[in-house]
Design a protein around this motif. Structure first.
Motif, PDB file in Angstrom:
ATOM      1  N   GLY A 164       0.798  -1.219   0.000  1.00  0.00           N
ATOM      2  CA  GLY A 164       0.000   0.000   0.000  1.00  0.00           C
ATOM      3  C   GLY A 164       0.833   1.272   0.000  1.00  0.00           C
ATOM      4  O   GLY A 164       2.005   1.273   0.363  1.00  0.00           O
ATOM      5  N   LEU A 165       0.211   2.347  -0.431  1.00  0.00           N
ATOM      6  CA  LEU A 165       0.908   3.632  -0.516  1.00  0.00           C
ATOM      7  C   LEU A 165       1.272   4.185   0.853  1.00  0.00           C
ATOM      8  O   LEU A 165       2.243   4.920   0.998  1.00  0.00           O
ATOM      9  CB  LEU A 165       0.040   4.645  -1.273  1.00  0.00           C
ATOM     10  N   GLU A 166       0.500   3.843   1.863  1.00  0.00           N
ATOM     11  CA  GLU A 166       0.722   4.374   3.206  1.00  0.00           C
ATOM     12  C   GLU A 166       1.637   3.489   4.061  1.00  0.00           C
ATOM     13  O   GLU A 166       1.795   3.719   5.246  1.00  0.00           O
ATOM     14  CB  GLU A 166      -0.632   4.557   3.920  1.00  0.00           C
ATOM     15  N   ARG A 167       2.248   2.447   3.452  1.00  0.00           N
ATOM     16  CA  ARG A 167       3.084   1.537   4.237  1.00  0.00           C
ATOM     17  C   ARG A 167       4.296   2.266   4.812  1.00  0.00           C
ATOM     18  O   ARG A 167       4.788   3.228   4.229  1.00  0.00           O
ATOM     19  CB  ARG A 167       3.527   0.346   3.400  1.00  0.00           C
ATOM     20  N   ARG A 169       7.941   3.008   5.394  1.00  0.00           N
ATOM     21  CA  ARG A 169       9.127   2.780   4.560  1.00  0.00           C
ATOM     22  C   ARG A 169      10.418   2.724   5.369  1.00  0.00           C
ATOM     23  O   ARG A 169      11.495   2.653   4.817  1.00  0.00           O
ATOM     24  CB  ARG A 169       9.201   3.837   3.480  1.00  0.00           C
ATOM     25  N   ASP A 170      10.286   2.728   6.684  1.00  0.00           N
ATOM     26  CA  ASP A 170      11.443   2.650   7.569  1.00  0.00           C
ATOM     27  C   ASP A 170      11.864   1.178   7.702  1.00  0.00           C
ATOM     28  O   ASP A 170      11.103   0.375   8.220  1.00  0.00           O
ATOM     29  CB  ASP A 170      11.083   3.230   8.939  1.00  0.00           C
ATOM     30  N   ARG A 171      13.063   0.836   7.246  1.00  0.00           N
ATOM     31  CA  ARG A 171      13.547  -0.535   7.294  1.00  0.00           C
ATOM     32  C   ARG A 171      13.540  -1.105   8.706  1.00  0.00           C
ATOM     33  O   ARG A 171      13.247  -2.276   8.915  1.00  0.00           O
ATOM     34  CB  ARG A 171      14.970  -0.620   6.760  1.00  0.00           C
ATOM     35  N   GLU A 172      13.888  -0.294   9.661  1.00  0.00           N
ATOM     36  CA  GLU A 172      13.974  -0.763  11.048  1.00  0.00           C
ATOM     37  C   GLU A 172      12.624  -1.249  11.569  1.00  0.00           C
ATOM     38  O   GLU A 172      12.568  -2.129  12.411  1.00  0.00           O
ATOM     39  CB  GLU A 172      14.512   0.352  11.952  1.00  0.00           C
ATOM     40  N   SER A 173      11.550  -0.706  11.043  1.00  0.00           N
ATOM     41  CA  SER A 173      10.226  -1.100  11.517  1.00  0.00           C
ATOM     42  C   SER A 173       9.847  -2.521  11.079  1.00  0.00           C
ATOM     43  O   SER A 173       8.919  -3.097  11.632  1.00  0.00           O
ATOM     44  CB  SER A 173       9.174  -0.115  11.028  1.00  0.00           C
ATOM     45  N   LEU A 174      10.566  -3.061  10.106  1.00  0.00           N
ATOM     46  CA  LEU A 174      10.253  -4.411   9.624  1.00  0.00           C
ATOM     47  C   LEU A 174      10.782  -5.481  10.553  1.00  0.00           C
ATOM     48  O   LEU A 174      10.360  -6.626  10.479  1.00  0.00           O
ATOM     49  CB  LEU A 174      10.804  -4.603   8.213  1.00  0.00           C
ATOM     50  N   GLY A 175      11.718  -5.155  11.386  1.00  0.00           N
ATOM     51  CA  GLY A 175      12.241  -6.121  12.348  1.00  0.00           C
ATOM     52  C   GLY A 175      13.180  -7.121  11.718  1.00  0.00           C
ATOM     53  O   GLY A 175      13.710  -6.926  10.643  1.00  0.00           O
ATOM     54  N   GLY A 176      13.323  -8.257  12.408  1.00  0.00           N
ATOM     55  CA  GLY A 176      14.320  -9.227  12.193  1.00  0.00           C
ATOM     56  C   GLY A 176      14.479 -10.042  11.055  1.00  0.00           C
ATOM     57  O   GLY A 176      15.206 -10.711  10.637  1.00  0.00           O
TER      58      GLY A 176
END
Length: 176
Positions: A164-167, A169-176
């Motif tokens: 989605g467009l509102e996802r 985009r901070d890599r750190e938020s994706l976790g491990g």
């Protein structure tokens, strides 16, 4: 000699110089090839006067030489479903690729169950102790099907859809 260069041209086209060779032209460490090319390289080496191969190449070559058939694999206990015979063959194929550390593709006509085969395979990996996340990239038109199939067949697996467009985009938020 020209005949030698012609014969081995294909091998050079699928290989890359090792890191040491690229950094220092005076060193001659060798060439790297994909594991999937081992059979072809082994055949080319039959005519070589001098061979210097690493232990991993030797082990993989011997395994391939003694290979008879893809070993049927058990479905994981946490998998909630049944695979048709051709789907089970695809599941076993994925295990073969992993065992030999080959890349590969699971492909057939649309609607024959590649999603469920992949989910069964992932469930087996995680049931056996895999801890790293798996990235699955699919067209947006099938994301909802993947989510549904994951909930249905592998409810123990954690699924996160990054879309989605509102996802975020901070890599750190994706976790491990």
């Amino acid at each position: 000699p020209e005949a030698w260069l012609t014969k081995f041209q294909r091998a050079f086209s699928i290989s890359a110089k090792t890191q040491d060779d690229r950094n220092d032209k005076r060193k001659s460490k060798g060439w790297k090839v994909s594991r999937a090319q081992i059979g072809m390289i082994d055949e080319l080496l039959e005519d070589a006067d001098e061979i210097d191969i690493d232990d991993e190449f030797k082990r993989t070559r011997e395994r391939l030489r003694s290979f008879k058939k893809i070993t049927p694999q058990r479905l994981p206990k946490n998998f909630h479903g049944t695979l048709r015979p051709y789907q089970k063959a695809g599941y076993d194929w994925l295990h073969f690729l992993r065992e030999f550390r080959f890349g590969g593709i699971l492909a057939d006509d649309m609607g024959l169950g590649k999603t469920v085969q992949a989910l069964a395979f992932l469930q087996k990996l995680y049931s056996d102790g895999a801890t790293l996340p798996t990235l699955i990239v699919v067209p947006t038109s099938v994301i909802f099907n993947w989510e549904y199939e994951a909930r249905r067949f592998t409810p123990d697996l954690s699924v996160y859809c990054h879309r989605g467009l509102e996802r975020n985009r901070d890599r750190e938020s994706l976790g491990g």
